[in-house]
Enzyme design. Sequence first.
Site, PDB file in Angstrom:
ATOM      1  N   LYS A  79     -52.238 -93.816 -75.313  1.00 36.06           N
ATOM      2  CA  LYS A  79     -53.567 -93.233 -75.090  1.00 36.06           C
ATOM      3  C   LYS A  79     -54.282 -93.008 -76.423  1.00 36.06           C
ATOM      4  CE  LYS A  79     -55.440 -89.197 -72.548  1.00 36.06           C
ATOM      5  NZ  LYS A  79     -55.014 -87.987 -71.786  1.00 36.06           N
ATOM      6  N   SER A 154     -57.218 -86.898 -67.641  1.00 42.72           N
ATOM      7  CA  SER A 154     -57.872 -87.673 -68.684  1.00 42.72           C
ATOM      8  C   SER A 154     -57.134 -88.962 -69.052  1.00 42.72           C
ATOM      9  CB  SER A 154     -58.022 -86.812 -69.952  1.00 42.72           C
ATOM     10  OG  SER A 154     -56.760 -86.473 -70.505  1.00 42.72           O
ATOM     11  N   SER A 178     -53.663 -83.967 -66.636  1.00 47.18           N
ATOM     12  CA  SER A 178     -54.100 -85.276 -67.114  1.00 47.18           C
ATOM     13  C   SER A 178     -53.065 -86.387 -66.994  1.00 47.18           C
ATOM     14  CB  SER A 178     -54.567 -85.172 -68.564  1.00 47.18           C
ATOM     15  OG  SER A 178     -55.764 -84.436 -68.633  1.00 47.18           O
TER      16      SER A 178
END
Length: 473
Positions: A79, A154, A178
Site C-alpha cells: 500500500k 482505506s 481499513s
Amino acid sequence: MTDVPLWQLSASELSARIHAREVSATEAVSASIDRMQAVNPDLNAVVVDLSEAALIRARALDAHSGDKGPLHGVPITIKINVDQVGQATSNGLPALKDWIAAEDAPLVKNLLDAGAVVIGRTNTPEFSFRIDTDNPLHGRTHNPWGKHISAGGSSGGAGSAVMAGCGALAHGNDIAGSLRFPAAANGAVTVKPGLGRVPAWNPSQAAERGMLSQSMSVQGLITRSARDLHLAMPAMIRADPRDPFHVPLPWRGAALEGPIKVGFTTEMLGNALHPEVAASLNDARAALVDAGYALTEITPPSLADLAEMGIRALMTETQAMSGPDIARIGSDTVRAIFDEYFRQFPPYATDDYLRVLAARTGLARQWSLLLAEYPLVLTPFMPQPFFGPGRDTQGAEGVHEALASAFWCTGFNFLGLPAGNVPARLAALDTGPQPIGVQIVGQRWREDLVVDAMIAIEDRIGPMAPHLWSRMG
C-alpha cells in the site's frame, strides 16, 4: 500438475509449487504481472507499477541456491502509505507525491526477507482515512465485482488488486477497519492483528503519531484464501527493533481443548439487519458447527459504549493532530468528509477524552473475561451489503451507512483485539452477485484461532475468487 493459470493460485499453492521446483519465481511473478497489466487499467488498484524491478528480483531468486523463505517468489503488493525504499509514501496526497522513502518499513523488510516479490503499490484515499478509495493524486479504485460497489477503504487498492489476481498477497493496514472494509467489499479474507503484533514504523515520518493512533493502527494482509494468512503472517510478525512496543510472540499459540466455544451475536444497536447479512451469519454459524465448534448466542458487553468511545476518541486525536494538515493539503472532498465525521462523532473535550482513555481498560477487561469463556466471537460486520462508490460523500446518511453503522469494526482497534473478516455468502442482489462477509473476533494475540475459524467457514462455503473470475473473464 495443474492447468490453472499461475495468477489464480493462492499464495500457499504457489509457494508449494515454487519450493517443489515445478514453477520458477520468474514464471510466478510474470503471470501476476501479465494479469495486472490486463485488468488493472479498468480497476486502478495498483497505482505504481514495479514490474521491471519485480522481474529482476524474481530472476535473482531463481539463481539463488540457498534456503528459500516461505514466500520465495510469491508476488505481492504494498500500500502507498507505507515506506518502500525509493518509492513515494504519498498517502494519496498530491502534496506528498515526492515524499521518497530512504529505507523500508519493518513489514516491507519482513516480507522481502521471506522471499516475496513486490510487483506494485496499491491505492489509498487521502490520509488513508476513508471507507472508499479515491484521491486527487491517483484517482478512484474500482471494485472488480463491478463499479456499482465501492472497493472499500482505506486499503481499497489492496483488496481490489488481490481479488482480481494482481498478486497473491496484498499488504494493507487498519486503524478503524481499513483491512476489513476492503475484504468485505471485494470478497477477500483478512485478519486485523492485535496491538503490537506486527512491527510498525515509517522511517520517512516527520514526527511520531498520536498515542491512540499508535495503539489502534495495525499492519496486515488481504488474501484470497484464509490459509494464506497462516503462510504469510508469521513472516509479517518478525521482530524489528524500530518498533519498541512490538510483542515477540509466536504466530501459533497453545492448542485449546475442544470443542472451541464461539459466542454468536446479531446485535446491531437498532440498525436493521439486511436479510442477506442475516443469511451470511447463519451460513457461517452452520459452517463452524459442522467443523466442531460450539456456538452459543451471547449478549456482548458494553456494546453501545464500545461503539461510541472508540470512534469518538479516534476523532478527538485526529482533529487535534491531523486537523491542520487536512485543512492545509486535503481536497475539498476530504475536508467535507471530515467535517461530517466530526459532526457525527464529536471529538471529546480534554477532560472527557482522558476519562474515555481510562475507561478503555474497563471495556477491554470485560471483553477479556468474555473471551476467556468464548475464545472467538462471531459478529456481523456491516448491517447491509457493501455500499456504492462515494457513499461517504453523501452527507449525514452516507457517512452513517459507510462508517457509523459498522460500529462492530472500530471498537476492536480501540481494544487492540484481533478481528478477521471472511466472505460467508454470495448474495444475489438486484445489482448482481455480491459477497457478504462476517467478522470473527479473537482472544488477544490469538490471530491463529481467528484464521482457523475462517478456514472452517471457507472450507464449507468456498472462496469468492472463482465466482469473480467467471464474471471478469
